[in-house]
Motif scaffolding. Structure first.
Motif, mmCIF file in Angstrom:
data_model
loop_
_atom_site.group_PDB
_atom_site.id
_atom_site.type_symbol
_atom_site.label_atom_id
_atom_site.label_comp_id
_atom_site.label_asym_id
_atom_site.label_seq_id
_atom_site.Cartn_x
_atom_site.Cartn_y
_atom_site.Cartn_z
ATOM 1 N N LYS A 60 -8.822 14.996 7.061
ATOM 2 C CA LYS A 60 -8.536 16.001 6.039
ATOM 3 C C LYS A 60 -7.081 15.938 5.603
ATOM 4 N N ALA A 61 -6.200 15.590 6.533
ATOM 5 C CA ALA A 61 -4.769 15.499 6.237
ATOM 6 C C ALA A 61 -4.403 14.220 5.488
ATOM 7 N N GLY A 62 -5.334 13.283 5.413
ATOM 8 C CA GLY A 62 -5.074 12.063 4.647
ATOM 9 C C GLY A 62 -5.000 10.788 5.449
ATOM 10 N N GLY A 63 -5.251 10.854 6.742
ATOM 11 C CA GLY A 63 -5.207 9.656 7.568
ATOM 12 C C GLY A 63 -6.588 9.130 7.908
ATOM 13 N N LYS A 64 -6.625 8.001 8.558
ATOM 14 C CA LYS A 64 -7.855 7.446 9.091
ATOM 15 C C LYS A 64 -7.813 7.655 10.593
ATOM 16 N N CYS A 65 -8.925 8.067 11.188
ATOM 17 C CA CYS A 65 -8.920 8.410 12.610
ATOM 18 C C CYS A 65 -10.096 7.766 13.328
ATOM 19 N N ILE A 66 -9.805 7.150 14.464
ATOM 20 C CA ILE A 66 -10.832 6.580 15.326
ATOM 21 C C ILE A 66 -10.766 7.300 16.660
ATOM 22 N N ALA A 67 -11.810 8.041 17.004
ATOM 23 C CA ALA A 67 -11.838 8.832 18.231
ATOM 24 C C ALA A 67 -12.589 8.080 19.320
ATOM 25 N N ILE A 68 -11.981 7.982 20.501
ATOM 26 C CA ILE A 68 -12.585 7.250 21.610
ATOM 27 C C ILE A 68 -12.482 8.095 22.873
ATOM 28 N N ALA A 69 -13.613 8.372 23.491
ATOM 29 C CA ALA A 69 -13.612 9.131 24.741
ATOM 30 C C ALA A 69 -13.061 8.254 25.862
ATOM 31 N N VAL A 70 -11.966 8.701 26.480
ATOM 32 C CA VAL A 70 -11.308 7.939 27.541
ATOM 33 C C VAL A 70 -10.833 8.898 28.626
ATOM 34 N N ASP A 71 -11.083 8.542 29.861
ATOM 35 C CA ASP A 71 -10.506 9.233 30.999
ATOM 36 C C ASP A 71 -9.278 8.440 31.426
ATOM 37 N N HIS A 72 -8.098 8.995 31.200
ATOM 38 C CA HIS A 72 -6.866 8.252 31.492
ATOM 39 C C HIS A 72 -6.551 8.178 32.985
#
Length: 326
Positions: A60-72
């Motif tokens: 919505k803010a104008g970026g591209k986003c890739i979400a990845i579930a990760v346990d750090h």
């Protein structure tokens, strides 16, 4: 033209709070933002927040986003994350924001008790997904950045590394984050890769606002009035301001002049002409306007008349000012 068009960023721990605000700030600047967290579509606790929600806000803010579930806390998952970024972006990673922190619940359970009344594993619960995970991500990000001889690693730290707050395990970990960023910088400088430690101010995250809401319920006052009162008293920032400050750092052609140093968000906002989402610009954590009302609560109503002058670092180190209890 957006200043981070074409740039690839990774923000760890972005389901909510600072990480979410940072991701949105980078999205505003046009970056492609990878975000990580444990909750993809459903929050794992009552505070709320998910990667899916952050992804929508970044886009919505104008970026591209890739979400990845990760346990750090799982090195194998972290390695897989960086391998995916390397494959999808042809080896490019311009910015790593080490933000993830898994110690909130442990610190809450401690309940202000002294360190010896907790089991020693408190250290791991506070600093495993935090200090250690920052080191692991830093190693893997640096391998990509050194090859291209450019990049920036921002490690989110805290004034808790300078002054007592939340206990020995927390303060030691945050102080070590500052040192980690500085030592990263020393080894990365010959390869034109920068590393800085970033100190937000007192940030109105979902967790903090929930606490304020509970205080409000106890005091039987309106939410907005209580939050405004707390915010004015403590010079609050929103998570978005940290995102805007980091976006400005990532776009700065002279970033190597700042490598190895602590960067205070409010000071970056002033330098780069940034404001928070409500148009405000908070003062620095080391400003007299911020510090004097902390030391002398009676001055809080007169804060606007106190000069906005920053104390030198050496004086802060000598005084070891205590933080406010919010």
């Amino acid at each position: 033209m957006k200043k981070l068009d074409g740039k690839i960023a990774l923000v760890t721990g972005a389901s909510r709070g600072l990480g979410k605000g940072i991701a949105i700030g980078l999205g505003e600047a046009g970056a492609t933002v990878y975000i990580t967290g444990r909750s993809f579509s459903e929050a794992k606790d009552a505070v709320g927040g998910s990667l899916q929600e952050t992804q929508l806000e970044v886009e919505k803010a104008g970026g591209k986003c890739i979400a990845i579930a990760v346990d750090h806390g799982d090195d194998a998952q972290v390695r897989s994350l960086f391998e995916r970024i390397e494959n999808e972006q042809q080896g490019r990673l311009d910015l790593l924001v080490n933000n993830v922190f898994g110690g909130v619940r442990a610190l809450g359970e401690l309940g202000g008790k002294p360190f010896w009344e907790a089991e020693p594993e408190l250290w791991d619960r506070v600093n495993d997904v935090g200090l250690r995970s920052h080191y692991v991500a830093g190693v893997l990000a640096a391998r990509l950045m050194v090859k291209r001889r450019e990049g920036l690693i921002c490690t989110i730290a805290s004034w808790g590394g300078l002054s007592y707050i939340f206990g020995a395990a927390y303060g030691s970990g945050k102080s070590a984050c500052d040192r980690l960023a500085a030592d990263f910088a020393t080894e990365l400088k010959p390869y034109n890769v920068a590393s800085v430690s970033v100190w937000p101010g007192i940030v109105g995250t979902e967790q903090i606002l929930r606490v304020v809401g509970e205080m409000d319920a106890e005091n039987s006052t309106s939410d907005s009035a209580q939050i405004r009162s707390m915010r004015d008293r403590y010079n609050w920032e929103t998570p978005l301001l940290t995102g805007r400050a980091i976006a400005a750092l990532a776009a700065d052609a002279d970033i190597m002049k700042r490598t190895g140093r602590v960067q205070i968000v409010a000071e970056l906002a002033k330098k780069y002409g940034l404001t928070d989402k409500d148009g405000d610009r908070p003062v620095s954590l080391r400003s007299l306007r911020f510090l004097l009302p902390m030391l002398r609560p009676k001055l809080q109503h007169y804060a606007r008349f106190i000069p906005d002058l920053n104390l030198p670092w050496w004086l802060l180190l000598l005084t070891m000012l205590r933080s406010p209890k919010v």
